[in-house]
Design a protein around this motif. Sequence first.
Motif, PDB file in Angstrom:
ATOM      1  N   VAL A 152      12.024  -4.845  -4.212  1.00  0.00           N
ATOM      2  CA  VAL A 152      13.353  -5.185  -4.724  1.00  0.00           C
ATOM      3  C   VAL A 152      14.367  -4.130  -4.323  1.00  0.00           C
ATOM      4  O   VAL A 152      15.436  -4.427  -3.757  1.00  0.00           O
ATOM      5  N   HIS A 153      14.059  -2.869  -4.603  1.00  0.00           N
ATOM      6  CA  HIS A 153      15.021  -1.796  -4.339  1.00  0.00           C
ATOM      7  C   HIS A 153      15.155  -1.501  -2.849  1.00  0.00           C
ATOM      8  O   HIS A 153      16.221  -1.106  -2.385  1.00  0.00           O
ATOM      9  N   LEU A 154      14.071  -1.723  -2.106  1.00  0.00           N
ATOM     10  CA  LEU A 154      14.150  -1.525  -0.660  1.00  0.00           C
ATOM     11  C   LEU A 154      15.104  -2.544  -0.031  1.00  0.00           C
ATOM     12  O   LEU A 154      15.967  -2.178   0.781  1.00  0.00           O
ATOM     13  N   VAL A 155      14.961  -3.814  -0.405  1.00  0.00           N
ATOM     14  CA  VAL A 155      15.864  -4.833   0.135  1.00  0.00           C
ATOM     15  C   VAL A 155      17.300  -4.571  -0.333  1.00  0.00           C
ATOM     16  O   VAL A 155      18.261  -4.716   0.437  1.00  0.00           O
ATOM     17  N   GLN A 176       9.165  -1.959   7.067  1.00  0.00           N
ATOM     18  CA  GLN A 176       8.789  -0.736   6.353  1.00  0.00           C
ATOM     19  C   GLN A 176       7.642  -0.931   5.373  1.00  0.00           C
ATOM     20  O   GLN A 176       7.161   0.044   4.789  1.00  0.00           O
ATOM     21  N   LEU A 177       7.210  -2.179   5.174  1.00  0.00           N
ATOM     22  CA  LEU A 177       6.160  -2.469   4.202  1.00  0.00           C
ATOM     23  C   LEU A 177       4.787  -2.381   4.852  1.00  0.00           C
ATOM     24  O   LEU A 177       4.568  -2.876   5.956  1.00  0.00           O
ATOM     25  N   LYS A 178       3.851  -1.790   4.134  1.00  0.00           N
ATOM     26  CA  LYS A 178       2.471  -1.693   4.577  1.00  0.00           C
ATOM     27  C   LYS A 178       1.583  -2.322   3.515  1.00  0.00           C
ATOM     28  O   LYS A 178       1.670  -1.968   2.336  1.00  0.00           O
ATOM     29  N   GLY A 179       0.741  -3.246   3.930  1.00  0.00           N
ATOM     30  CA  GLY A 179      -0.163  -3.877   2.976  1.00  0.00           C
ATOM     31  C   GLY A 179      -0.328  -5.348   3.257  1.00  0.00           C
ATOM     32  O   GLY A 179       0.015  -5.855   4.329  1.00  0.00           O
ATOM     33  N   ALA A 180      -0.883  -6.036   2.283  1.00  0.00           N
ATOM     34  CA  ALA A 180      -1.062  -7.485   2.341  1.00  0.00           C
ATOM     35  C   ALA A 180      -0.186  -8.096   1.269  1.00  0.00           C
ATOM     36  O   ALA A 180      -0.258  -7.709   0.103  1.00  0.00           O
ATOM     37  N   PHE A 181       0.634  -9.065   1.673  1.00  0.00           N
ATOM     38  CA  PHE A 181       1.597  -9.568   0.694  1.00  0.00           C
ATOM     39  C   PHE A 181       2.123 -10.943   1.088  1.00  0.00           C
ATOM     40  O   PHE A 181       2.076 -11.358   2.235  1.00  0.00           O
ATOM     41  N   ALA A 182       2.594 -11.632   0.072  1.00  0.00           N
ATOM     42  CA  ALA A 182       3.442 -12.809   0.242  1.00  0.00           C
ATOM     43  C   ALA A 182       4.655 -12.590  -0.649  1.00  0.00           C
ATOM     44  O   ALA A 182       4.513 -12.143  -1.794  1.00  0.00           O
ATOM     45  N   ALA A 203      19.288  -9.772   7.702  1.00  0.00           N
ATOM     46  CA  ALA A 203      19.109  -8.475   8.351  1.00  0.00           C
ATOM     47  C   ALA A 203      18.433  -7.479   7.412  1.00  0.00           C
ATOM     48  O   ALA A 203      17.592  -6.662   7.838  1.00  0.00           O
ATOM     49  N   ALA A 204      18.773  -7.528   6.125  1.00  0.00           N
ATOM     50  CA  ALA A 204      18.169  -6.610   5.155  1.00  0.00           C
ATOM     51  C   ALA A 204      16.671  -6.855   5.026  1.00  0.00           C
ATOM     52  O   ALA A 204      15.872  -5.906   4.981  1.00  0.00           O
ATOM     53  N   VAL A 205      16.271  -8.124   4.952  1.00  0.00           N
ATOM     54  CA  VAL A 205      14.841  -8.435   4.827  1.00  0.00           C
ATOM     55  C   VAL A 205      14.106  -8.070   6.110  1.00  0.00           C
ATOM     56  O   VAL A 205      13.002  -7.516   6.081  1.00  0.00           O
ATOM     57  N   ARG A 206      14.728  -8.363   7.258  1.00  0.00           N
ATOM     58  CA  ARG A 206      14.095  -7.996   8.527  1.00  0.00           C
ATOM     59  C   ARG A 206      13.781  -6.489   8.563  1.00  0.00           C
ATOM     60  O   ARG A 206      12.693  -6.074   8.943  1.00  0.00           O
ATOM     61  N   SER A 207      14.733  -5.682   8.138  1.00  0.00           N
ATOM     62  CA  SER A 207      14.542  -4.234   8.134  1.00  0.00           C
ATOM     63  C   SER A 207      13.509  -3.808   7.097  1.00  0.00           C
ATOM     64  O   SER A 207      12.670  -2.935   7.346  1.00  0.00           O
ATOM     65  N   ALA A 208      13.557  -4.437   5.921  1.00  0.00           N
ATOM     66  CA  ALA A 208      12.621  -4.073   4.850  1.00  0.00           C
ATOM     67  C   ALA A 208      11.186  -4.406   5.225  1.00  0.00           C
ATOM     68  O   ALA A 208      10.265  -3.606   4.975  1.00  0.00           O
ATOM     69  N   LEU A 209      10.968  -5.565   5.822  1.00  0.00           N
ATOM     70  CA  LEU A 209       9.606  -5.972   6.171  1.00  0.00           C
ATOM     71  C   LEU A 209       8.966  -4.977   7.134  1.00  0.00           C
ATOM     72  O   LEU A 209       7.762  -4.716   7.061  1.00  0.00           O
ATOM     73  N   GLU A 264       0.813  -1.218   0.000  1.00  0.00           N
ATOM     74  CA  GLU A 264       0.000   0.000   0.000  1.00  0.00           C
ATOM     75  C   GLU A 264       0.849   1.271   0.000  1.00  0.00           C
ATOM     76  O   GLU A 264       0.425   2.303  -0.543  1.00  0.00           O
ATOM     77  N   ASN A 265       2.022   1.213   0.598  1.00  0.00           N
ATOM     78  CA  ASN A 265       2.859   2.419   0.676  1.00  0.00           C
ATOM     79  C   ASN A 265       3.984   2.417  -0.355  1.00  0.00           C
ATOM     80  O   ASN A 265       5.019   3.050  -0.166  1.00  0.00           O
ATOM     81  N   PHE A 266       3.749   1.739  -1.499  1.00  0.00           N
ATOM     82  CA  PHE A 266       4.832   1.629  -2.477  1.00  0.00           C
ATOM     83  C   PHE A 266       5.199   2.987  -3.087  1.00  0.00           C
ATOM     84  O   PHE A 266       6.347   3.202  -3.478  1.00  0.00           O
TER      85      PHE A 266
END
Length: 607
Positions: A128-131, A152-158, A144-150, A102-104
């Motif tokens: 992609v660019h956030l990670v 920051q994400l808002k929405g519903a996703f897999a 660690a990169a994915v932990r931080s990126a997740l 949602e916050n892309f």
Amino acid sequence: MCGIVGILGSKPVAEDLIEALRRLEYRGYDSAGIATVENGHLGRRRAEGKLRNLEDRVRAEPLSGRSGIGHTRWATHGKASETNAHPHMSDKVSVVHNGIIENFRELRAKLQAAGHTFDSETDTEAVVHLVTEELKCCGDDPVAAVRSALAQLKGAFALAILFAGHDDLMIAARQGSPLAIGHGDGEMYLGSDAIALAPFTNAITYLEEGDWAVMHRSGMEIFDANGERVERPIMRSSAGLQIADKGNHRHFMAKEIHEQPEVISHTLANLIDMAAGRVNFPDLGVDLSKLSRVTISACGTAYYAGLIGKYWIERYARVPVEIDVASEFRYREPPLPEGGLAVFVSQSGETADTLATLRYCKSQGQRIASIVNVRTSTIARESDAVLPTLAGPEVGVASTKAFTCQLAVLAALAIALGRARGAISAELEQELVGALMEVPRHISSMLSDESVYEALAHDLSRARDVLYLGRGVNFPLALEGALKLKEISYIHAEGYAAGELKHGPIALIDESVPVIVVAPKDELFDKTVSNVQEVAARGGQIVFVSNGESDEVGCDVVAHITIPDVHPFTNPLIYAVPAQLIAYHTAVFMGTDVDQPRNLAKSVTVE
């Protein structure tokens, strides 16, 4: 909706990725792609349209990596094109994604300001660019990169994520969209559901809401939304045993229409003591005799099943029913009675709007019962009681056997409520149960000859608009019949309560408009016939679906679809079949993609 697969294999995985994606075609898609890690570098192949286009691409430009991800995309952000197809990539990260970030837009602007260049119109590319950006800040540590990126994400996703230079690593994350991890011998698998993984393993772990997993060939670690290490059980899936081809049918939809006698039998057998002629209903954890109201919510065809359930419950249990489409209910936030029962209907058990409504009702103290076809789905897992439809996998996008199995469960629920409240006698319960037990036989007889539908298809294919009419419990069937026709034939169709004809729809009727009338010979038959005569007086082409005689209409009809005499209680189950067959044969005659109609998806897992 979109499908995700991933494999950490012991041999090149491109062929297996495509095979897994093929098992997810039933979800609907408009493009597909795969990516692998090969000699430390990321490689990708994508194609618009059907999977065969991707196969041709991979055959011409092979990928030999032993770890890979794949995706079938149904366009949300950005049109259907190869550029917008998944996987999306930077030089370090490749991502496939279901759902909506949602916050892309905010993320995209921030990342562009940091020097990142975007190639697509999708929300996924922001991940992609956030990670990739987080890798710079985390010493090139993918976890660690994915932990931080997740965070920051808002929405519903897999999400499924691969990394350059990491042949033995895949990271998966789930927030609002389902993901299943498969366990092999020195191999690991990932899929949107167990069906995709059935050729490789039946040992499945389902990620819970907010989970993310770090996968290696030797195993995995799962973390919850708070970053805490958690354990999730390994379950044995029977999906591989359930998947079958089309048999001797031209389409999956036809096969599934013809499976209805069997699957309705299975569903009823799970809820009825056929020997005693009684409903053998599971404990819902609420005193059914004291309910002041039942709340039902669903989407699409499942909503129409719920509407029929409303008629049944109010008539036979004498309890008011509140029903709304989930996409409206979730934002309306209506007041709910203390200790009430909320019932949710969903084939997949993953419908995003229905799930959100469930969570609202649970927060309001409602007891939650779900009518679902996938007992391991999110809606099932978050319910207090599950009332399964034993329809087996439904591959055709347009629901058929799942709908009638939902009706079977709702019919049993109405009887159970009626008995608990003293609204029906033991004798009437036996009568209604006996009528339900006859349904599979009647449907089987109706499916023995489809020539009348084949002939009717020629006429309907020439129409631009079609009206469906029904009264009482048959009004939702008119809605469902219209939905089926427009879903797969792309002919504009609308369903109306027959009594509403003079309140507007009659203005549409002329000699070019077929009017399909659902008219069982019940207490409302004469009123429906009166509406039919009004249609005839204006030149409308009448298709009469009834157990009555065509000469009882008092006017000419272009087709009479004769229905067996059944108990009025079971009319919706019986009359659903002609609605399906009318749509199916019309679509076949018109040459549309019956099983995967344009713009539609089997499981709507985003808002």
